[in-house]
Motif scaffolding. Structure first.
Motif, PDB file in Angstrom:
ATOM      1  N   LEU A  41      19.388  26.730 -10.754  1.00  0.00           N
ATOM      2  CA  LEU A  41      19.928  25.443 -11.178  1.00  0.00           C
ATOM      3  C   LEU A  41      19.517  24.367 -10.180  1.00  0.00           C
ATOM      4  O   LEU A  41      20.022  24.322  -9.056  1.00  0.00           O
ATOM      5  CB  LEU A  41      21.451  25.530 -11.254  1.00  0.00           C
ATOM      6  N   PRO A  42      18.582  23.454 -10.543  1.00  0.00           N
ATOM      7  CA  PRO A  42      18.221  22.360  -9.648  1.00  0.00           C
ATOM      8  C   PRO A  42      19.273  21.250  -9.703  1.00  0.00           C
ATOM      9  O   PRO A  42      19.916  21.043 -10.731  1.00  0.00           O
ATOM     10  CB  PRO A  42      16.885  21.877 -10.196  1.00  0.00           C
ATOM     11  N   ALA A  43      19.438  20.559  -8.597  1.00  0.00           N
ATOM     12  CA  ALA A  43      20.398  19.453  -8.551  1.00  0.00           C
ATOM     13  C   ALA A  43      19.851  18.270  -9.331  1.00  0.00           C
ATOM     14  O   ALA A  43      18.759  17.782  -9.020  1.00  0.00           O
ATOM     15  CB  ALA A  43      20.664  19.059  -7.108  1.00  0.00           C
ATOM     16  N   PRO A  44      20.582  17.769 -10.352  1.00  0.00           N
ATOM     17  CA  PRO A  44      20.088  16.624 -11.123  1.00  0.00           C
ATOM     18  C   PRO A  44      20.182  15.303 -10.363  1.00  0.00           C
ATOM     19  O   PRO A  44      19.487  14.343 -10.699  1.00  0.00           O
ATOM     20  CB  PRO A  44      21.005  16.615 -12.353  1.00  0.00           C
ATOM     21  N   ILE A  45      21.040  15.234  -9.350  1.00  0.00           N
ATOM     22  CA  ILE A  45      21.171  14.040  -8.521  1.00  0.00           C
ATOM     23  C   ILE A  45      21.313  14.483  -7.070  1.00  0.00           C
ATOM     24  O   ILE A  45      21.510  15.666  -6.792  1.00  0.00           O
ATOM     25  CB  ILE A  45      22.390  13.177  -8.917  1.00  0.00           C
ATOM     26  N   ASP A 156      23.877  16.238   1.753  1.00  0.00           N
ATOM     27  CA  ASP A 156      24.452  17.508   1.271  1.00  0.00           C
ATOM     28  C   ASP A 156      23.384  18.291   0.509  1.00  0.00           C
ATOM     29  O   ASP A 156      23.061  19.424   0.841  1.00  0.00           O
ATOM     30  CB  ASP A 156      25.662  17.214   0.393  1.00  0.00           C
ATOM     31  N   ILE A 157      22.816  17.671  -0.513  1.00  0.00           N
ATOM     32  CA  ILE A 157      21.719  18.271  -1.264  1.00  0.00           C
ATOM     33  C   ILE A 157      20.906  17.153  -1.893  1.00  0.00           C
ATOM     34  O   ILE A 157      21.457  16.154  -2.369  1.00  0.00           O
ATOM     35  CB  ILE A 157      22.237  19.258  -2.339  1.00  0.00           C
ATOM     36  N   ALA A 158      19.575  17.310  -1.880  1.00  0.00           N
ATOM     37  CA  ALA A 158      18.688  16.308  -2.455  1.00  0.00           C
ATOM     38  C   ALA A 158      18.422  16.618  -3.921  1.00  0.00           C
ATOM     39  O   ALA A 158      18.397  17.794  -4.332  1.00  0.00           O
ATOM     40  CB  ALA A 158      17.371  16.271  -1.688  1.00  0.00           C
ATOM     41  N   ALA A 159      18.243  15.581  -4.721  1.00  0.00           N
ATOM     42  CA  ALA A 159      17.916  15.774  -6.133  1.00  0.00           C
ATOM     43  C   ALA A 159      16.674  16.649  -6.261  1.00  0.00           C
ATOM     44  O   ALA A 159      15.687  16.453  -5.551  1.00  0.00           O
ATOM     45  CB  ALA A 159      17.686  14.421  -6.803  1.00  0.00           C
ATOM     46  N   GLY A 160      16.725  17.616  -7.159  1.00  0.00           N
ATOM     47  CA  GLY A 160      15.609  18.523  -7.377  1.00  0.00           C
ATOM     48  C   GLY A 160      15.668  19.797  -6.573  1.00  0.00           C
ATOM     49  O   GLY A 160      14.996  20.776  -6.918  1.00  0.00           O
ATOM     50  N   ALA A 161      16.456  19.810  -5.494  1.00  0.00           N
ATOM     51  CA  ALA A 161      16.597  21.036  -4.713  1.00  0.00           C
ATOM     52  C   ALA A 161      17.441  22.042  -5.494  1.00  0.00           C
ATOM     53  O   ALA A 161      18.246  21.672  -6.359  1.00  0.00           O
ATOM     54  CB  ALA A 161      17.240  20.736  -3.370  1.00  0.00           C
ATOM     55  N   THR A 162      17.256  23.326  -5.205  1.00  0.00           N
ATOM     56  CA  THR A 162      18.018  24.360  -5.905  1.00  0.00           C
ATOM     57  C   THR A 162      19.472  24.317  -5.460  1.00  0.00           C
ATOM     58  O   THR A 162      19.780  24.541  -4.290  1.00  0.00           O
ATOM     59  CB  THR A 162      17.427  25.750  -5.636  1.00  0.00           C
ATOM     60  N   ALA A 163      20.361  24.041  -6.413  1.00  0.00           N
ATOM     61  CA  ALA A 163      21.792  23.979  -6.104  1.00  0.00           C
ATOM     62  C   ALA A 163      22.400  25.375  -6.061  1.00  0.00           C
ATOM     63  O   ALA A 163      23.165  25.702  -5.143  1.00  0.00           O
ATOM     64  CB  ALA A 163      22.512  23.116  -7.137  1.00  0.00           C
ATOM     65  N   LEU A 164      22.067  26.202  -7.055  1.00  0.00           N
ATOM     66  CA  LEU A 164      22.578  27.574  -7.126  1.00  0.00           C
ATOM     67  C   LEU A 164      21.483  28.476  -7.689  1.00  0.00           C
ATOM     68  O   LEU A 164      20.689  28.051  -8.541  1.00  0.00           O
ATOM     69  CB  LEU A 164      23.817  27.669  -8.021  1.00  0.00           C
ATOM     70  N   ARG A 165      21.452  29.717  -7.230  1.00  0.00           N
ATOM     71  CA  ARG A 165      20.458  30.673  -7.692  1.00  0.00           C
ATOM     72  C   ARG A 165      20.991  31.486  -8.869  1.00  0.00           C
ATOM     73  O   ARG A 165      22.199  31.733  -8.980  1.00  0.00           O
ATOM     74  CB  ARG A 165      20.092  31.635  -6.561  1.00  0.00           C
ATOM     75  N   ALA A 166      20.098  31.900  -9.735  1.00  0.00           N
ATOM     76  CA  ALA A 166      20.469  32.815 -10.818  1.00  0.00           C
ATOM     77  C   ALA A 166      21.123  34.055 -10.217  1.00  0.00           C
ATOM     78  O   ALA A 166      20.693  34.554  -9.184  1.00  0.00           O
ATOM     79  CB  ALA A 166      19.239  33.201 -11.622  1.00  0.00           C
ATOM     80  N   GLY A 176      32.965  23.570  -8.342  1.00  0.00           N
ATOM     81  CA  GLY A 176      33.178  22.241  -7.773  1.00  0.00           C
ATOM     82  C   GLY A 176      31.865  21.538  -7.501  1.00  0.00           C
ATOM     83  O   GLY A 176      31.730  20.321  -7.731  1.00  0.00           O
ATOM     84  N   LEU A 177      30.866  22.284  -7.009  1.00  0.00           N
ATOM     85  CA  LEU A 177      29.546  21.693  -6.784  1.00  0.00           C
ATOM     86  C   LEU A 177      28.939  21.202  -8.094  1.00  0.00           C
ATOM     87  O   LEU A 177      28.413  20.079  -8.167  1.00  0.00           O
ATOM     88  CB  LEU A 177      28.624  22.726  -6.124  1.00  0.00           C
ATOM     89  N   LEU A 178      29.008  22.015  -9.141  1.00  0.00           N
ATOM     90  CA  LEU A 178      28.438  21.611 -10.427  1.00  0.00           C
ATOM     91  C   LEU A 178      29.136  20.365 -10.964  1.00  0.00           C
ATOM     92  O   LEU A 178      28.484  19.472 -11.522  1.00  0.00           O
ATOM     93  CB  LEU A 178      28.537  22.759 -11.430  1.00  0.00           C
ATOM     94  N   ALA A 179      30.449  20.300 -10.801  1.00  0.00           N
ATOM     95  CA  ALA A 179      31.170  19.107 -11.243  1.00  0.00           C
ATOM     96  C   ALA A 179      30.730  17.886 -10.448  1.00  0.00           C
ATOM     97  O   ALA A 179      30.523  16.798 -11.006  1.00  0.00           O
ATOM     98  CB  ALA A 179      32.676  19.328 -11.098  1.00  0.00           C
ATOM     99  N   ALA A 180      30.561  18.037  -9.126  1.00  0.00           N
ATOM    100  CA  ALA A 180      30.122  16.921  -8.288  1.00  0.00           C
ATOM    101  C   ALA A 180      28.718  16.456  -8.669  1.00  0.00           C
ATOM    102  O   ALA A 180      28.369  15.283  -8.488  1.00  0.00           O
ATOM    103  CB  ALA A 180      30.165  17.321  -6.819  1.00  0.00           C
ATOM    104  N   LEU A 181      27.913  17.373  -9.205  1.00  0.00           N
ATOM    105  CA  LEU A 181      26.567  17.023  -9.652  1.00  0.00           C
ATOM    106  C   LEU A 181      26.560  16.440 -11.058  1.00  0.00           C
ATOM    107  O   LEU A 181      25.495  16.133 -11.601  1.00  0.00           O
ATOM    108  CB  LEU A 181      25.666  18.255  -9.603  1.00  0.00           C
ATOM    109  N   GLY A 182      27.734  16.306 -11.663  1.00  0.00           N
ATOM    110  CA  GLY A 182      27.843  15.678 -12.976  1.00  0.00           C
ATOM    111  C   GLY A 182      27.612  16.604 -14.137  1.00  0.00           C
ATOM    112  O   GLY A 182      27.433  16.155 -15.279  1.00  0.00           O
TER     113      GLY A 182
END
Length: 426
Positions: A41-45, A156-166, A176-182
């Motif tokens: 899951l890449p960070a959208p923002i 914290d995390i840059a847009a496009g970086a991997t937020a969570l791994r499969a 909570g991270l996914l919610a913060a990423l919208g």
């Protein structure tokens, strides 16, 4: 000859291998707890998505502090004109040289500002009631460096970086991270769907009158909650009588009404005269076997109308031990959830005898001093002892017992309990 525990564990794993390829589905975040992420899951923002203040204080330009002590301020301070306040949730106007803008925690840093001075370090050390006439002046300590108390974009995390791994199990921090990423939804692996059937003419549903010679059903509650805790969907959960015809009719109806990935039964698989599961599935590729384990020796494994099938013994403790030893580890290995039970070595507080040719699984209470105390005996009917236990104590085959003080392997079922002394209980 009975199979070993390890041999039966391997057979269960192979039987359930199709569970590793069930596919994925998209669910709302509120329904995703304990689910397993299906893809990277890449960070959208970026987080933060803008430079913001870490403190309540004043947003400043660090260049204004280069000549501390000039402009009427005392040595070690800088006097700046107070600009418009910046609450959280607004886009502020740029900050000009010689100005300090009151800023709240989390508010966007204005263009031109590159540092924040906490309100506690200002003179006065409280915010002015108004800022509009431009007459307010604040004294701030010299030596304020760039980036002081500033949360930079993407720190914290840059847009496009991997937020969570499969394969990540989604718990509160990950959701909570996914919610913060919208993100309102997330793609997760599908959960296995299980049909659970318990049997026995002697068994009565809890809440009903209890005739002589009958017992209340603990298996459906014990196994259903265990299965659901392991992340599966229990589509149907039934208590059936020891009658072959009605048992088969209900089983076929359940299989016809919806998809089932696994059938689990409790009871009716031993060598008694009224073993309904054994009798009903006589024409199916199901093996009714024995494992050198206590409790939980009788086991059944195979296919029923091409659906994987596991049969557990009818005694409640035997059924739960069978689930913990065979089904729960297979689910963890194939679907990513539940996580394996924490495994420790602990000091046994008393001598424990064990049948030499059997792998014994006892119930115990593990304390944070590293000891484990056995509760109840080896019997498969001791539900009260099971409820008290927070660990499964493993005594391998080939031993006649373990002496007090020796180390044993345990699986934690719950968090360790502080051992209480008589003085602590008084």
């Amino acid at each position: 000859m009975p199979a070993t525990v390890a041999e039966h564990q391997r057979r269960v794993l192979e039987l359930l291998r199709p569970l590793a390829t069930l596919g994925a589905e998209t669910v709302p975040l509120a329904e995703a707890v304990h689910r397993v992420l299906a893809e990277d899951l890449p960070a959208p923002i970026s987080l933060p998505s803008f430079d913001n203040s870490q403190m309540d204080g004043y947003a400043v330009r660090s260049s204004d502090f280069a000549d501390a002590g000039h402009g009427g301020g005392s040595v070690g301070t800088v006097r700046l004109q107070v600009g418009a306040a910046i609450p959280a949730g607004v886009a502020p106007a740029p900050l000009g040289p010689g100005y300090a803008a009151p800023i709240m925690t989390g508010a966007m840093l204005p263009q031109g500002a590159d540092a924040v001075v906490p309100i506690e370090q200002a003179s006065p050390d409280t915010f002015f009631p108004d800022y509009e006439d431009g007459s307010r002046v604040v004294a701030l300590p010299a030596g304020t460096p760039p980036d002081q108390f500033v949360r930079r974009t993407g720190s914290d995390i840059a847009a496009g970086a991997t937020a969570l791994r499969a394969g990540t199990v989604l718990q509160a921090p990950q959701l909570g991270l996914l919610a913060a990423l919208g993100m309102a939804k997330v793609k997760v692996r599908k959960r296995p769907t299980i049909l659970l059937l318990a049997t026995g003419d002697e068994v009565v549903q809890p809440g009903e009158p209890l005739p002589p010679g009958r017992i209340y059903d603990a298996n459906t509650t014990l196994l259903r909650t265990s299965l659901e805790d392991a992340g599966v969907l229990v589509r149907n959960c039934r208590l059936l009588a020891d009658e072959v015809g009605p048992f088969l009719d209900q089983l076929r109806r359940d299989l016809h009404e919806g998809h089932v990935d696994l059938i689990v039964t409790a009871g009716g698989i031993s060598k008694g005269a009224y073993e309904v599961v054994r009798q009903a599935l006589a024409d199916q590729p199901v093996e009714f076997t024995s494992v050198a384990m206590q409790p939980g020796g009788p086991q059944a494994i195979g296919l029923v109308d091409s659906v994987p099938f596991l049969g557990f013994p009818g005694n409640p403790v035997s059924g739960l031990v069978s689930f913990e030893m065979f089904l729960r580890p297979a689910l963890a290995a194939l679907t990513g959830y539940p996580p394996p039970r924490p495994e420790l070595t602990a000091r046994l507080t008393e001598t424990a005898a064990s049948p030499r040719g059997k792998y014994q699984v006892r119930r115990g209470v593990y304390s944070d001093d590293g000891s484990v105390r056995l509760v109840g005996g080896a019997g498969s009917h001791l539900v009260h002892a099971l409820a008290e236990a927070n660990a499964l104590v493993h005594i391998p085959d080939g031993t006649a017992g373990i002496e007090a003080g020796e180390k044993v392997r345990i699986w934690l079922l719950d968090r360790p309990q502080q051992r209480m002394t008589e003085e602590g209980n008084s």
